[in-house]
Design a protein around this motif. Structure first.
Motif, PDB file in Angstrom:
ATOM      1  N   THR A 119       0.823  -1.211   0.000  1.00 38.72           N
ATOM      2  CA  THR A 119       0.000   0.000   0.000  1.00 38.72           C
ATOM      3  C   THR A 119       0.855   1.258   0.000  1.00 38.72           C
ATOM      4  N   VAL A 120       1.873   1.271   0.833  1.00 37.96           N
ATOM      5  CA  VAL A 120       2.730   2.459   0.938  1.00 37.96           C
ATOM      6  C   VAL A 120       3.508   2.687  -0.359  1.00 37.96           C
ATOM      7  N   THR A 121       3.913   1.607  -1.017  1.00 33.97           N
ATOM      8  CA  THR A 121       4.599   1.747  -2.303  1.00 33.97           C
ATOM      9  C   THR A 121       3.702   2.448  -3.313  1.00 33.97           C
ATOM     10  N   THR A 122       2.427   2.092  -3.324  1.00 31.78           N
ATOM     11  CA  THR A 122       1.478   2.757  -4.223  1.00 31.78           C
ATOM     12  C   THR A 122       1.308   4.223  -3.860  1.00 31.78           C
ATOM     13  N   VAL A 138      -0.470   5.722   9.716  1.00 38.80           N
ATOM     14  CA  VAL A 138      -1.895   5.374   9.788  1.00 38.80           C
ATOM     15  C   VAL A 138      -2.084   3.861   9.704  1.00 38.80           C
ATOM     16  N   LEU A 139      -1.395   3.209   8.783  1.00 34.71           N
ATOM     17  CA  LEU A 139      -1.587   1.781   8.573  1.00 34.71           C
ATOM     18  C   LEU A 139      -1.067   0.951   9.738  1.00 34.71           C
ATOM     19  N   VAL A 140       0.062   1.349  10.322  1.00 32.62           N
ATOM     20  CA  VAL A 140       0.572   0.642  11.500  1.00 32.62           C
ATOM     21  C   VAL A 140      -0.420   0.757  12.651  1.00 32.62           C
ATOM     22  N   LEU A 150      -8.702  -7.260   5.741  1.00 33.43           N
ATOM     23  CA  LEU A 150      -9.445  -6.020   5.937  1.00 33.43           C
ATOM     24  C   LEU A 150      -8.510  -4.817   5.863  1.00 33.43           C
ATOM     25  N   LEU A 151      -7.295  -4.969   6.338  1.00 32.03           N
ATOM     26  CA  LEU A 151      -6.322  -3.877   6.271  1.00 32.03           C
ATOM     27  C   LEU A 151      -6.035  -3.508   4.814  1.00 32.03           C
ATOM     28  N   ARG A 152      -5.959  -4.518   3.946  1.00 34.16           N
ATOM     29  CA  ARG A 152      -5.719  -4.228   2.526  1.00 34.16           C
ATOM     30  C   ARG A 152      -6.905  -3.482   1.920  1.00 34.16           C
ATOM     31  N   LYS A 153      -8.127  -3.883   2.293  1.00 32.69           N
ATOM     32  CA  LYS A 153      -9.310  -3.185   1.781  1.00 32.69           C
ATOM     33  C   LYS A 153      -9.329  -1.738   2.243  1.00 32.69           C
ATOM     34  N   LEU A 154      -9.021  -1.507   3.511  1.00 33.36           N
ATOM     35  CA  LEU A 154      -8.978  -0.137   4.020  1.00 33.36           C
ATOM     36  C   LEU A 154      -7.882   0.668   3.327  1.00 33.36           C
ATOM     37  N   GLY A 155      -6.787  -0.014   2.987  1.00 31.49           N
ATOM     38  CA  GLY A 155      -5.665   0.678   2.351  1.00 31.49           C
ATOM     39  C   GLY A 155      -5.982   1.228   0.985  1.00 31.49           C
ATOM     40  N   THR A 156      -7.023   0.678   0.330  1.00 33.12           N
ATOM     41  CA  THR A 156      -7.374   1.193  -0.994  1.00 33.12           C
ATOM     42  C   THR A 156      -7.874   2.630  -0.933  1.00 33.12           C
ATOM     43  N   LEU A 175      -6.023   0.670  -8.253  1.00 30.30           N
ATOM     44  CA  LEU A 175      -6.557  -0.473  -8.977  1.00 30.30           C
ATOM     45  C   LEU A 175      -5.526  -1.041  -9.942  1.00 30.30           C
ATOM     46  N   ASP A 176      -4.781  -0.148 -10.596  1.00 28.63           N
ATOM     47  CA  ASP A 176      -3.730  -0.607 -11.506  1.00 28.63           C
ATOM     48  C   ASP A 176      -2.655  -1.375 -10.740  1.00 28.63           C
ATOM     49  N   ALA A 177      -2.329  -0.876  -9.539  1.00 26.06           N
ATOM     50  CA  ALA A 177      -1.326  -1.569  -8.719  1.00 26.06           C
ATOM     51  C   ALA A 177      -1.816  -2.949  -8.305  1.00 26.06           C
ATOM     52  N   ASP A 178      -3.114  -3.047  -7.978  1.00 23.03           N
ATOM     53  CA  ASP A 178      -3.683  -4.355  -7.647  1.00 23.03           C
ATOM     54  C   ASP A 178      -3.557  -5.310  -8.828  1.00 23.03           C
ATOM     55  N   ALA A 179      -3.787  -4.776 -10.032  1.00 23.17           N
ATOM     56  CA  ALA A 179      -3.671  -5.621 -11.227  1.00 23.17           C
ATOM     57  C   ALA A 179      -2.231  -6.093 -11.411  1.00 23.17           C
ATOM     58  N   ARG A 180      -1.259  -5.209 -11.140  1.00 21.75           N
ATOM     59  CA  ARG A 180       0.146  -5.610 -11.266  1.00 21.75           C
ATOM     60  C   ARG A 180       0.503  -6.666 -10.230  1.00 21.75           C
ATOM     61  N   ARG A 181      -0.015  -6.501  -8.994  1.00 17.46           N
ATOM     62  CA  ARG A 181       0.244  -7.511  -7.960  1.00 17.46           C
ATOM     63  C   ARG A 181      -0.370  -8.855  -8.345  1.00 17.46           C
ATOM     64  N   ALA A 182      -1.573  -8.793  -8.936  1.00 11.38           N
ATOM     65  CA  ALA A 182      -2.207 -10.037  -9.368  1.00 11.38           C
ATOM     66  C   ALA A 182      -1.363 -10.733 -10.432  1.00 11.38           C
TER      67      ALA A 182
END
Length: 416
Positions: A119-122, A138-140, A150-156, A175-182
């Motif tokens: 998330t932070v990289t994005t 915030v995320l920590v 749930l943390l990943r969902k909140l991170g979006t 969303l593009d980053a999620d596609a790259r991770r996929a």
């Protein structure tokens, strides 16, 4: 550090030998929390060690193709797990020291560290370093309340909190980053069980998942009221049907000079009399009924074996020049023969044990299968390969790696 880890290991071993049945519930919970904190702190130490080993290219020096492959062999991990550890170790070292510190302080778990780093990289890419630093904080903090999914969902929607002025535009970037991770995390793993069956696991990207469902769903419908198969069994049988259909098209690419095919090795007299089974060139043993069924719908490639099961001769098909010797190598080696490598025959070259330039013959007794990486490694290192007394390859490591130079074998492709 080494002495400290040895002391910690001894302390943990002592705890493992202590019975917990007599502890009251409060103490059990406190001990569980303590064990969990230690686990996260050790994860931070392990990542630091992995990063240093990766930076020194220790794995490459020891013959592995990458640090992830070396970790898989040394720590007995899956490929995706090893790769994610290397990636996370690099990310925490080069760009996110605060996340590494949170892990070392046991404020977050290893799985949460993966989520926060992604998330932070994005955020860093879309909103800059200042917003990324705020996102870590915030995320920590959220990690103390929410599990990784749930943390990943909140991170979006993290930019709503750290950079609201660009949140909407950045949502698309997320969303593009999620596609790259996929795309990065997509994989299918095939693990051979001891009885010849295959365990299939993996993660498909959204497009491939759609293709699989479109292909498999029409074949999973129960055939009638007497169809007692479970849904999982129907999916299994549908996958087999799809593979048969693909093989019958004749449009699959060739591998190693041969067209796509199944090679079954058996004795001809036992095949005709239905006395015993055979085995595939990929390893699993088949029943006589299965061998006979395959023989009805396949080109027969006769493989003549001696009493010890060694390949003496392999039949040839018309217009194929290099096919027979390669099929013999696949029957014997079943994949890259370098110790610890699991790459299948279709990724392998035939290597001359005694080099061609030195007068080595092109024969089964002077050849082994090696993947591209290990083929290059053998030619440019002090490793030596020879055939052992049972006719299978063994590798002698260089003295700097093993002073005793104990011969090593590849155990990934053994049939038994």
């Amino acid at each position: 550090m080494l002495e400290g880890l040895r002391q910690a290991e001894a302390a943990v071993a002592a705890c493992a030998d202590t019975g917990v049945w007599a502890l009251p519930a409060d103490d059990l919970i406190a001990a569980l929390d303590a064990a969990h904190r230690i686990e996260q702190r050790l994860a931070a130490v392990k990542l630091a060690l992995i990063r240093e080993l990766d930076g020194r290219k220790t794995a490459i020096a020891q013959g592995a193709s990458s640090t992830a492959i070396w970790l898989r062999e040394r720590l007995h991990l899956t490929n995706p797990t090893a790769r994610r550890l290397v990636d996370l170790a690099s990310a925490l070292d080069t760009g996110h020291p605060a996340i590494r510190q949170a892990l070392a302080d046991a404020d977050i778990t290893l799985d949460q560290a993966h989520v926060i780093t992604d998330t932070v990289t994005t955020v860093h890419t879309t909103a800059g370093p200042e917003a990324a630093d705020k996102a870590v904080t915030v995320l920590v903090d959220w990690a103390g309340q929410f599990e990784p999914t749930l943390l990943r969902k909140l991170g979006t929607r993290i930019l709503d909190h750290v950079a609201p002025e660009i949140a909407d535009a950045a949502a698309k970037a997320a969303l593009d980053a999620d596609a790259r991770r996929a795309a990065r995390d997509r994989h299918v793993s095939l693990s051979t069980l001891t009885d010849g069956r295959l365990r299939l696991t993996g993660t498909l990207d959204a497009e491939t998942a759609g293709l699989l469902r479109a292909a498999i769903d029409p074949l999973t419908t129960p055939t009638g009221l007497d169809d007692t198969r479970s849904a999982a069994q129907r999916r299994h049988d549908a996958l087999a049907d799809i593979c048969r259909l693909a093989l019958r098209t004749g449009e699959l690419p060739a591998k190693g000079g041969d067209p796509a095919q199944i090679v079954v090795t058996t004795a001809y007299d036992t095949l005709t009399r239905q006395l015993s089974g055979g085995f595939l060139d990929t390893g699993p043993t088949l029943t006589p009924d299965t061998v006979r069924r395959l023989a009805c719908d396949a080109a027969i490639l006769p493989a003549v074996l001696d009493s010890a099961g060694q390949v003496l001769d392999v039949g040839r098909q018309r217009r194929l020049i290099t096919g027979p010797l390669r099929r013999a190598l696949v029957l014997r080696d079943r994949g890259c023969t370098f110790p610890g490598c699991d790459r299948p025959p279709r990724w392998c070259d035939a290597h001359h044990i005694r080099h061609w330039a030195d007068g080595g013959e092109t024969s089964l007794d002077n050849a082994v299968l090696l993947c591209g990486h290990h083929h290059r490694h053998i030619h440019h290192s002090d490793w030596h390969v020879r055939l052992s007394g049972d006719g299978h390859p063994v590798f002698v490591p260089p003295a700097w790696l093993d002073p005793e130079q104990v011969p090593r074998r590849n155990h990934y492709h053994r049939r038994r």
